[in-house]
Design a protein around this motif. Structure first.
Motif, PDB file in Angstrom:
ATOM      1  N   LYS A 290       0.844  -1.201   0.000  1.00 36.62           N
ATOM      2  CA  LYS A 290       0.000   0.000   0.000  1.00 36.62           C
ATOM      3  C   LYS A 290       0.887   1.261   0.000  1.00 36.62           C
ATOM      4  O   LYS A 290       0.628   2.216  -0.722  1.00 36.62           O
ATOM      5  N   PHE A 291       1.925   1.198   0.815  1.00 33.84           N
ATOM      6  CA  PHE A 291       2.844   2.332   0.882  1.00 33.84           C
ATOM      7  C   PHE A 291       3.495   2.582  -0.486  1.00 33.84           C
ATOM      8  O   PHE A 291       3.530   3.711  -0.973  1.00 33.84           O
ATOM      9  N   PHE A 292       3.993   1.511  -1.126  1.00 34.91           N
ATOM     10  CA  PHE A 292       4.664   1.672  -2.433  1.00 34.91           C
ATOM     11  C   PHE A 292       3.702   2.221  -3.487  1.00 34.91           C
ATOM     12  O   PHE A 292       4.099   2.996  -4.345  1.00 34.91           O
ATOM     13  N   LEU A 293       2.450   1.800  -3.422  1.00 30.86           N
ATOM     14  CA  LEU A 293       1.488   2.246  -4.435  1.00 30.86           C
ATOM     15  C   LEU A 293       1.270   3.755  -4.361  1.00 30.86           C
ATOM     16  O   LEU A 293       0.822   4.372  -5.316  1.00 30.86           O
ATOM     17  N   SER A 294       1.626   4.343  -3.230  1.00 35.99           N
ATOM     18  CA  SER A 294       1.543   5.796  -3.159  1.00 35.99           C
ATOM     19  C   SER A 294       2.934   6.427  -3.365  1.00 35.99           C
ATOM     20  O   SER A 294       3.106   7.352  -4.154  1.00 35.99           O
ATOM     21  N   LEU A 326       4.844  -6.403  -7.816  1.00 35.85           N
ATOM     22  CA  LEU A 326       4.288  -5.288  -8.598  1.00 35.85           C
ATOM     23  C   LEU A 326       4.767  -5.352 -10.050  1.00 35.85           C
ATOM     24  O   LEU A 326       4.026  -5.040 -10.976  1.00 35.85           O
ATOM     25  N   SER A 327       6.006  -5.799 -10.218  1.00 34.90           N
ATOM     26  CA  SER A 327       6.542  -5.923 -11.571  1.00 34.90           C
ATOM     27  C   SER A 327       5.790  -7.023 -12.334  1.00 34.90           C
ATOM     28  O   SER A 327       5.442  -6.859 -13.505  1.00 34.90           O
ATOM     29  N   SER A 333       7.706   0.516 -13.501  1.00 35.80           N
ATOM     30  CA  SER A 333       8.765   0.445 -14.509  1.00 35.80           C
ATOM     31  C   SER A 333      10.093   0.827 -13.850  1.00 35.80           C
ATOM     32  O   SER A 333      10.136   1.683 -12.949  1.00 35.80           O
ATOM     33  N   VAL A 334      11.142   0.155 -14.299  1.00 35.99           N
ATOM     34  CA  VAL A 334      12.470   0.331 -13.704  1.00 35.99           C
ATOM     35  C   VAL A 334      13.398   0.925 -14.760  1.00 35.99           C
ATOM     36  O   VAL A 334      13.472   0.407 -15.874  1.00 35.99           O
ATOM     37  N   THR A 335      14.089   2.015 -14.398  1.00 40.08           N
ATOM     38  CA  THR A 335      14.960   2.686 -15.365  1.00 40.08           C
ATOM     39  C   THR A 335      16.387   2.699 -14.845  1.00 40.08           C
ATOM     40  O   THR A 335      16.610   3.010 -13.671  1.00 40.08           O
ATOM     41  N   SER A 336      17.332   2.394 -15.732  1.00 42.44           N
ATOM     42  CA  SER A 336      18.735   2.490 -15.339  1.00 42.44           C
ATOM     43  C   SER A 336      19.167   3.954 -15.416  1.00 42.44           C
ATOM     44  O   SER A 336      18.874   4.646 -16.384  1.00 42.44           O
TER      45      SER A 336
END
Ligand SMILES: C[S@@+](CC[C@H](N)C(=O)[O-])C[C@H]1O[C@@H](n2cnc3c(N)ncnc32)[C@H](O)[C@@H]1O
Length: 366
Positions: A290-294, A326-327, A333-336
């Motif tokens: 829940k925390f990450f979703l915000s 979540l992935s 999405s993950v960015t380098s």
């Protein structure tokens, strides 16, 4: 009030060993100072060992292990304080009898000073000893002498960690019945009285207190709680405070280790500790998810996610599990950030990357 609590003692034991293991090998430190300000009498009638004995045994064990492994070690100066001289006398004779201390382990001092008088002296002592780290254990019967401002003054040295035991169940009961002055002053010190939220259960009270401590101390310091169940629905609490993020991670390791042993461990799919005690099913959501979703609505670096995870009281491994989940649902999405390729399932949420490659990647919600 029962002085001896097995869970409290196990947490102390696990944590102090982790703490001493790390510090004894760290090149930057020459000394640890340990202050047990309400040390009690050492061993109780039922044979249970109290904090001074746990500390002395841990110090001895870590010293001999380091020596056996030809590792660097560190001296630990201990101060055991209790306002009752008969109690420190008892601790002293147990330590002698059981041969728990030798001068090469560090200094050993016994004091009988009232906690309120002792505290500023402790803060000064922490500040003046160079290349040292300190650990302060505050384990009173009640809470009337304890103030958040005292904890803050210890943390502001930036050289100390604090473990505080509070009889939160009694505080919660008093809150319901109309507050005695001591509870009033305690709360008033952390949060203006009008803003103190209503607590419906003893667990709510602990959560409210933890949030109030976090708010009061700000982002620079880390706070977490470890709930101890004494009888059915009787919850007491150890609060842990530090300015050092890695020290905090080690404390959380000790806490989750005990929680898992006791079957309260966290898994991604299951409700976590506070919600387990909460009878209402509606609260059964995953707090970290829940925390990450915000939190991830804005793009965040691996270092920011590491720090935020710990601030929430979770371990980096928990964060990685949730991020993988979540992935899998294609929600992040993950960015380098440094042009290097990212291995699938790697999120760089750990202390080394926090220090060395804080901006390795960024993650945000899709
Ligand atoms: C809960 S017991 C400590 C238990 C101990 N830490 C252990 O693990 O065994 C609290 C102790 O604080 C001492 N004490 C009470 N008020 C104090 C004060 N104002 N300053 C210092 N010690 C105090 C009591 O004599 C008692 O031994």
């Amino acid at each position: 009030m029962i002085e001896h609590s097995e869970v409290k003692v196990r947490l102390l034991n696990l944590y102090i060993k982790k703490y001493l293991n790390i510090l004894s090998r760290a090149q930057a430190f020459e000394k640890v100072q340990l202050f047990d300000l309400f040390c009690g009498e050492g061993i109780y009638e039922n044979g249970g060992e109290g904090s001074p004995i746990i500390f002395m045994k841990a110090i001895k064990e870590v010293y001999y292990r380091n020596q056996h492994e030809s590792q660097k070690t560190i001296k630990v100066d201990c101060v055991f304080n209790d306002k009752e001289p008969s109690k420190t006398e008892k601790v002293k004779s147990i330590i002698e009898q059981k041969k728990l201390h030798y001068p090469f382990l560090g200094d050993l001092r016994f004091k009988n000073i009232d906690y309120v008088t002792a505290l500023p002296l402790v803060v000064r002592q922490i500040s003046i000893v160079k290349n040292s780290k300190s650990f302060v254990f505050i384990d009173p019967y009640g809470y009337s002498e304890v103030r958040a401002s005292q904890i803050q003054s210890i943390l502001e040295t930036k050289k100390a960690e604090v473990l505080l035991f509070l009889p939160t169940q009694h505080m919660f009961r008093f809150e319901k019945k109309g507050r005695p002055t001591a509870l009033h002053s305690f709360i008033e010190d952390i949060v203006p009285q009008k803003q103190w939220p209503n607590s419906h259960t003893g667990i709510d009270f602990i959560e409210n207190l933890k949030s109030a401590f976090r708010e009061y101390l700000g982002n620079e310091f880390y706070v977490d709680s470890f709930i101890i169940t004494r009888e059915k629905n009787q919850f007491f609490c150890l609060f842990f405070f530090t300015s050092h993020i890695y020290g905090f991670e080690k404390m959380l390791d000790a806490k989750w280790e005990i929680d898992s042993e006791e079957g309260r461990g966290w898994t991604y799919k299951n409700p976590d500790l506070p919600t387990l005690f909460n009878q209402s099913g509606s609260n059964r959501v995953n707090r970290l998810e829940k925390f990450f979703l915000s939190f991830l609505k804005e793009s965040r670096t691996n270092a920011e996610i590491y720090a935020a995870t710990l601030h929430q009281g979770f371990r980096p491994t928990h964060a990685v599990e949730v991020l993988k989940g979540l992935s899998g649902q294609e929600k992040i999405s993950v960015t380098s950030n440094d042009g290097q390729k990212i291995r699938k399932g790697s999120y760089y949420i750990n202390y080394n990357d926090y220090c060395d490659r804080p901006n390795r990647i960024s993650i945000n919600l899709i």
